[in-house]
Every structure is written in structure tokens, then in C-alpha cells.
Design an enzyme around this catalytic site. Sequence first.
Site, PDB file in Angstrom:
ATOM      1  N   HIS A  70      -1.740   3.553   7.407  1.00  0.00           N
ATOM      2  CA  HIS A  70      -0.417   3.692   8.015  1.00  0.00           C
ATOM      3  C   HIS A  70       0.584   2.757   7.318  1.00  0.00           C
ATOM      4  O   HIS A  70       0.185   1.842   6.602  1.00  0.00           O
ATOM      5  CB  HIS A  70      -0.436   3.261   9.493  1.00  0.00           C
ATOM      6  N   GLU A 115      -2.806  -0.908   8.941  1.00  0.00           N
ATOM      7  CA  GLU A 115      -1.343  -0.841   8.925  1.00  0.00           C
ATOM      8  C   GLU A 115      -0.816  -1.675   7.747  1.00  0.00           C
ATOM      9  O   GLU A 115      -1.296  -2.783   7.497  1.00  0.00           O
ATOM     10  CB  GLU A 115      -0.757  -1.382  10.217  1.00  0.00           C
TER      11      GLU A 115
END
Length: 335
Positions: free
Chosen positions: A106, A170
Site C-alpha cells: 500500500h 504501508e
Amino acid sequence: MRNSLYIISLGILMLSCGSQKNIKKKVAAKPVATKVNATPKIVEKPHVETDKKGDYFTVNLADASKNDNTISYGSIVDAKPAGYKVVKTYFPSLAQNFRQKYLIIHYTALNDEKSIRVLTEQSVSAHYLVNDLDDKEIYLLVDENKRAYHAGISAWRKDKYLNDNSIGIEIVNPGYTTDETGKKIFVPFPEYQFKKVAALAKDIATRYMIPPTNILGHSDIAPTRKQDPGPYFPWERLYKEYQLGMWYDEPVKQNFYNLAINSDFENQVNTSPFIFKVQTMLSDFGYDLPLTGAWDDATKKTLESFQYHFRPQVYDGVLDPETWAILQALHQKYP
């Protein structure tokens, strides 16, 4: 004469009856009960390693070719029933594998400070956060053995809600803005940040034996609502330099491209049977896509997500010969 015959018949009858009495009746032998050993044979296994923090099993005994693995990377968790003792006499069973089946990448669309705050104090999280600093640190936010809330409503091939079986990474990145035409403008990832992500992904994928088809972006598993990590994440480099994820073979793609431009592609591309074929191929490859036979919004967004990953030079959600050739090459390579 009659008396003689009577006497002879009577003698034969008596002889027959006498011989019948001497025939022994055969009786089926009774099965002999075999003694069952109450204690099963113990297959010799490496010892469970113990330290102050718990027990560990660091040797794989299962069949790696089936993606099975008995290794514990954290301490072994077991029950503590009141009044009883749980023993590891027969530990571990060979029939097991890792919960961690997917690796999802992500971007945060926030800066470092806000990324940390949101991912640690609110209702979303990830296992790891890669900062935007040229240092050697990667932040662990959620134990790998636990479920992080990073994927949301998601699907890939036969699996849905991938929070249950994935590890999320992330990356601090501002995401995208849109220009005056509505085109999304993304921000590249610095080299030092890519190397952090690649090293982290390599470690995770190796330990959990995550297959290439299961190393994905958020936009792959939620194409109608997510864009991260966007077209500037270097999937091709991840594949070629770290042997992670998927990428097509250029000669195969080129062959499909030549077939497309030398065929009636332009006239077929907007017909319902051809669109249905494209949707089916995207669905078979892994994307969660309804088969409608029309260039609807879901199909365009799915094509856009596909282009983010595999054709980052153009990500307009339009099927051109290049995108069609790449899809066919990937479909052939990763059935």
C-alpha cells in the site's frame, strides 16, 4: 425276489446314513483378537526450542512442495486448561501451513507523522510501515501472527477479505492529485524507500513461502476503490531484482501484440463477446470482476488497476493492443 430287493435297499440306506454321521461339519474359524498398542509410535522430530519468552519449533517437517510448513517464527501458543497439562509429545503435526498467504503493498497518502498516528491510533493498521527517511528503520506496527486492518473489502482469485490471510506493508507516500483533465498524477518512490520495501518483502515472502501470484498491490485486490501503490511502484524491478511477484515475458507479450495489431482488433474491441472474453481473462487471472460484456465502470477501473501494476506508462483504463497483449502473456504464465 421282492424280499431280496427290500433287504438290499435297506442295507444301502443304513450304509448311507452311517456314512453321513461320520462327516464332520466345517465351522468357520473365530477371528483372533489382535492386541492394539495403546501408545502410538512417535516419529522422531527435532526438539522444541525453549527460551525465557516461550517455545519455538524452527525446523520444517512438512511438505514444502505443497506450501506446507511446521516452523514457528514466534513462540508457540497453546492452551492452559485448569487442572491439566498440555504436552508437546507429538508436536508438530505435518498437516499445517501458514496463515500468511498474501503480501499486500500500500501507500499511506500521508506524511510520516500522520501515517504513524493514523496506523497506530485509529481503526486502520498494517503490519509494517516503511517511512520516507533515508535510514535503516522499518516500523513494526502489528505482530505478523495477528490480523491487521489494511485490506478491507478485498478479493483475489478464490479468497475474499484478505485481512484474514495477509501481511500488509504501508509505504509513506503522498498518493496522487488530479490535473485539469482529471488524470491522476502520482508521486515516485525514492530509491532508498524501494530498497527497504524490497528487502522487507523478500524476507516475508521467503519465510512464509508466499507464491508470486499472491504478492499484490491494494489496487489489485480492491480495484474499484483503491489506487495504491500506484503506477510508480516498480513491480518490474521487484520481479527482476528480487524474484518477487509477477511479470510477463517480453517475447511472449510481443507475439500477442503482433497478433493484435495484425488482426481485426479495433473492430472487435467494443463488441460484447470480446469484452466478455477480456473480463473472463481478468477474472481468471485474479481480479474480482462481474462478467457483463460491457465496458462498465467496474471493468474500466479494473483495467486501470491492471495497468498500474503491469503497464504503468499508460493507466487510462482503456484496453489497447499493448494492454491486451500483456494480459494474455500473464494469463498464460500464471494460469
